[in-house]
Design a protein around this motif. Structure first.
Motif, PDB file in Angstrom:
ATOM      1  N   HIS A 179       0.877  -1.179   0.000  1.00 16.12           N
ATOM      2  CA  HIS A 179       0.000   0.000   0.000  1.00 16.12           C
ATOM      3  C   HIS A 179       0.915   1.230   0.000  1.00 16.12           C
ATOM      4  O   HIS A 179       1.614   1.483   0.981  1.00 16.12           O
ATOM      5  N   VAL A 180       0.887   2.009  -1.072  1.00 16.55           N
ATOM      6  CA  VAL A 180       1.802   3.152  -1.150  1.00 16.55           C
ATOM      7  C   VAL A 180       1.119   4.355  -1.785  1.00 16.55           C
ATOM      8  O   VAL A 180       0.161   4.227  -2.540  1.00 16.55           O
ATOM      9  N   GLU A 181       1.645   5.527  -1.471  1.00 17.15           N
ATOM     10  CA  GLU A 181       1.252   6.799  -2.088  1.00 17.15           C
ATOM     11  C   GLU A 181      -0.257   7.051  -1.993  1.00 17.15           C
ATOM     12  O   GLU A 181      -0.851   7.620  -2.913  1.00 17.15           O
ATOM     13  N   GLN A 182      -0.865   6.679  -0.863  1.00 23.03           N
ATOM     14  CA  GLN A 182      -2.302   6.913  -0.709  1.00 23.03           C
ATOM     15  C   GLN A 182      -2.599   8.378  -0.364  1.00 23.03           C
ATOM     16  O   GLN A 182      -3.474   8.993  -0.971  1.00 23.03           O
ATOM     17  N   PHE A 183      -1.878   8.917   0.627  1.00 21.75           N
ATOM     18  CA  PHE A 183      -2.142  10.285   1.075  1.00 21.75           C
ATOM     19  C   PHE A 183      -0.988  11.244   0.787  1.00 21.75           C
ATOM     20  O   PHE A 183      -1.184  12.461   0.780  1.00 21.75           O
ATOM     21  N   ASN A 184       0.202  10.698   0.576  1.00 17.18           N
ATOM     22  CA  ASN A 184       1.385  11.527   0.348  1.00 17.18           C
ATOM     23  C   ASN A 184       2.293  10.853  -0.674  1.00 17.18           C
ATOM     24  O   ASN A 184       2.277   9.626  -0.821  1.00 17.18           O
ATOM     25  N   ALA A 185       3.091  11.655  -1.375  1.00 20.10           N
ATOM     26  CA  ALA A 185       4.087  11.125  -2.304  1.00 20.10           C
ATOM     27  C   ALA A 185       5.345  10.797  -1.515  1.00 20.10           C
ATOM     28  O   ALA A 185       6.227  11.640  -1.333  1.00 20.10           O
ATOM     29  N   ALA A 240      -0.117  -1.899 -11.155  1.00 20.72           N
ATOM     30  CA  ALA A 240      -0.629  -0.694 -10.501  1.00 20.72           C
ATOM     31  C   ALA A 240      -2.074  -0.984 -10.111  1.00 20.72           C
ATOM     32  O   ALA A 240      -2.972  -0.942 -10.966  1.00 20.72           O
ATOM     33  N   VAL A 241      -2.303  -1.304  -8.839  1.00 26.13           N
ATOM     34  CA  VAL A 241      -3.641  -1.649  -8.359  1.00 26.13           C
ATOM     35  C   VAL A 241      -4.321  -0.378  -7.860  1.00 26.13           C
ATOM     36  O   VAL A 241      -3.893   0.219  -6.866  1.00 26.13           O
ATOM     37  N   ASP A 270      -0.242  -0.638  -4.581  1.00 23.49           N
ATOM     38  CA  ASP A 270      -1.672  -0.396  -4.504  1.00 23.49           C
ATOM     39  C   ASP A 270      -1.975   0.986  -3.918  1.00 23.49           C
ATOM     40  O   ASP A 270      -1.288   1.427  -3.007  1.00 23.49           O
ATOM     41  N   HIS A 271      -2.972   1.635  -4.432  1.00 27.21           N
ATOM     42  CA  HIS A 271      -3.467   2.985  -4.131  1.00 27.21           C
ATOM     43  C   HIS A 271      -2.936   3.975  -5.166  1.00 27.21           C
ATOM     44  O   HIS A 271      -3.645   4.349  -6.078  1.00 27.21           O
ATOM     45  N   LEU A 272      -1.735   4.516  -4.965  1.00 32.67           N
ATOM     46  CA  LEU A 272      -1.073   5.386  -5.954  1.00 32.67           C
ATOM     47  C   LEU A 272      -1.791   6.701  -6.207  1.00 32.67           C
ATOM     48  O   LEU A 272      -1.551   7.364  -7.217  1.00 32.67           O
ATOM     49  N   ALA A 273      -2.645   7.132  -5.272  1.00 29.05           N
ATOM     50  CA  ALA A 273      -3.353   8.402  -5.451  1.00 29.05           C
ATOM     51  C   ALA A 273      -2.398   9.587  -5.515  1.00 29.05           C
ATOM     52  O   ALA A 273      -2.730  10.620  -6.107  1.00 29.05           O
ATOM     53  N   CYS A 274      -1.222   9.447  -4.898  1.00 29.25           N
ATOM     54  CA  CYS A 274      -0.230  10.529  -4.888  1.00 29.25           C
ATOM     55  C   CYS A 274       1.063  10.079  -5.570  1.00 29.25           C
ATOM     56  O   CYS A 274       2.166  10.462  -5.149  1.00 29.25           O
ATOM     57  N   HIS A 284      -6.970  12.170  -3.570  1.00 26.10           N
ATOM     58  CA  HIS A 284      -6.516  12.507  -4.913  1.00 26.10           C
ATOM     59  C   HIS A 284      -6.842  11.350  -5.854  1.00 26.10           C
ATOM     60  O   HIS A 284      -6.959  10.198  -5.434  1.00 26.10           O
ATOM     61  N   THR A 285      -6.957  11.651  -7.139  1.00 29.38           N
ATOM     62  CA  THR A 285      -7.160  10.631  -8.155  1.00 29.38           C
ATOM     63  C   THR A 285      -5.819  10.272  -8.770  1.00 29.38           C
ATOM     64  O   THR A 285      -5.079  11.165  -9.201  1.00 29.38           O
ATOM     65  N   PRO A 286      -5.470   9.002  -8.828  1.00 33.66           N
ATOM     66  CA  PRO A 286      -4.173   8.625  -9.409  1.00 33.66           C
ATOM     67  C   PRO A 286      -4.138   8.921 -10.901  1.00 33.66           C
ATOM     68  O   PRO A 286      -5.190   9.072 -11.546  1.00 33.66           O
ATOM     69  N   PRO A 287      -2.946   9.003 -11.481  1.00 34.85           N
ATOM     70  CA  PRO A 287      -2.831   9.283 -12.921  1.00 34.85           C
ATOM     71  C   PRO A 287      -3.147   8.038 -13.741  1.00 34.85           C
ATOM     72  O   PRO A 287      -2.296   7.515 -14.486  1.00 34.85           O
ATOM     73  N   ALA A 288      -4.371   7.565 -13.635  1.00 30.94           N
ATOM     74  CA  ALA A 288      -4.756   6.283 -14.220  1.00 30.94           C
ATOM     75  C   ALA A 288      -4.701   6.306 -15.739  1.00 30.94           C
ATOM     76  O   ALA A 288      -4.272   5.329 -16.368  1.00 30.94           O
TER      77      ALA A 288
END
Length: 392
Positions: free
Chosen positions: A228-234, A270-271, A250-254, A283-287
């Motif tokens: 679980h990474v980059e959910q709330f912060n980079a 990239a989950v 997983d997550h990658l919002a940031c 944030h929305t990840p760069p999907a």
């Protein structure tokens, strides 16, 4: 075993070429046709008038069963009061530091008996099945003690999850610092019967150095590494995860912009978890950029009592199409064949001869999954070659 013939499908969602372990380009066809199931596997793409069970798709779509590769089952209770706090402006980190979040679920788990935990998990799993999910991963993580985590691993096996992940590094228990708890994680990884190891890297949880250490532990134990990474912060955790040989991040919002291309080139999925993003106002990840760059894109519910109490993969597909700008084929590839690759289950996730017969008959075309958002599109679910559910 039961033989099944599904006829008159208006769309069969199939890979453009058989044998691919995953799809980086959503190369799926949607041609009309029929499917025959024998001995628990897909036997042919033709009608069998002599089959034990005949299903008329009536011009609607037939797709692979959804593969939900990121859930937090089993858990105890729910955390609805926290949702109200979040929507009125209280940050998740503040909720967690005040005793909510993972700690609240750990307390609920400690107070619940085994049968209570399993009864809730089985009810959620049944709901997921009715919504087309035929393969399911779950995690430990709410034990917050060695005994609690081993208990969750045992309950996960009793639940007969398709894959069980040891999220032993979910939150730092009271009385420990991250490094000291990682010593416990090391011991748990050697004791517990799990298929993968996972870690939550964030300001309220673990650090990149702990992720690197868990990679070493996963290699020693011969299991997959997830993170679980980059959910709330980079936190720049993706390069660490890639160096450690992670199967997924997983997550990658940031997600940091500099980490997008290396991730897209890697054999690391990239989950993305749009339920948590939407309900948590994250944030929305760069999907779109990840898909365009050729990443192994995956969708999952992240079903858990706090940030994504969502059991429906059709809802997740709808969110992804709307929020990410993905086509429905991209979203369905992410929710089926690519998710099966994350779990190292090559026998399912796509409609191919010889693969396990996990199929879903919809009540319309695949385009209606995102278009009729919130509508339950599932008419019939076939799991492991047997009819598991039919709409009354």
């Amino acid at each position: 075993m039961t033989s099944i013939s599904i006829r008159n499908a208006g769309q069969l969602l199939r890979p453009a070429e058989d044998g691919a372990p995953y799809l980086r380009d959503a190369a799926l066809t949607l041609d009309p046709g029929s499917v025959t199931v024998r001995d628990g596997v897909i036997a042919a793409f033709e009608d069998d008038p002599g089959a034990d069970v005949i299903i008329d798709a009536a011009g609607a779509a037939v797709i692979p069963g959804f593969v939900d590769c990121h859930t937090h089952l089993p858990f105890a209770g729910w955390r609805a009061s926290e949702y109200e706090m979040k929507v009125t402006g209280v940050p998740y980190e503040e909720i967690a530091r005040s005793g909510g979040g993972i700690a609240a679920s750990a307390r609920a788990l400690a107070e619940a008996g085994d049968e209570q935990v399993l009864a809730q998990a089985r009810a959620i799993r049944e709901e997921m099945l009715r919504l087309g999910t035929t393969t399911l991963e779950g995690k430990t993580g709410y034990g917050l003690s060695a005994e609690g985590e081993l208990r969750l691993a045992r309950l996960g096996r009793e639940l007969q999850l398709d894959r069980l992940t040891g999220l032993f590094a979910h939150s730092v228990p009271q009385g420990y610092d991250p490094g000291a708890w990682m010593d416990v994680v090391d011991a748990l990884a050697a004791q517990a019967d799990v298929d993968a190891l996972d870690i939550y890297v964030e300001s309220v949880a673990f650090r990149n150095e702990d992720l690197a250490r868990l990679g070493e532990i996963a290699r020693r134990e011969g299991v997959a590494l997830r993170a679980h990474v980059e959910q709330f912060n980079a936190n720049r955790s993706v390069p660490v995860a890639l160096a450690a040989g992670a199967r997924s991040v997983d997550h990658l919002a940031c997600l940091h912009p500099d980490d997008l291309e290396p991730l897209a080139r890697a054999e690391c999925a990239a989950v993305l978890l749009p339920g948590a993003e939407f309900l948590g106002a994250e944030h929305t990840p760069p999907a779109r950029a990840l898909a365009d760059a050729g990443a192994i894109c995956v969708l999952a519910t992240d079903c858990n009592p706090g940030t994504s109490p969502v059991a429906s993969m059709p809802v997740i597909v709808g969110l992804a199409v709307r929020r990410y700008g993905w086509s429905v084929r991209e979203a369905l590839a992410a929710a089926t064949i690519n998710a099966a690759w994350v779990l190292d289950l090559p026998d399912r996730g796509s409609l191919e001869v010889g693969k396990r017969a996990d199929l879903v008959v919809l009540d319309g075309p695949v385009e209606h999954i995102p278009y009729r958002f919130g509508h339950d599109p599932v008419k019939t679910v076939i799991r492991d070659g047997e009819v598991a559910w039919r709409r009354p």
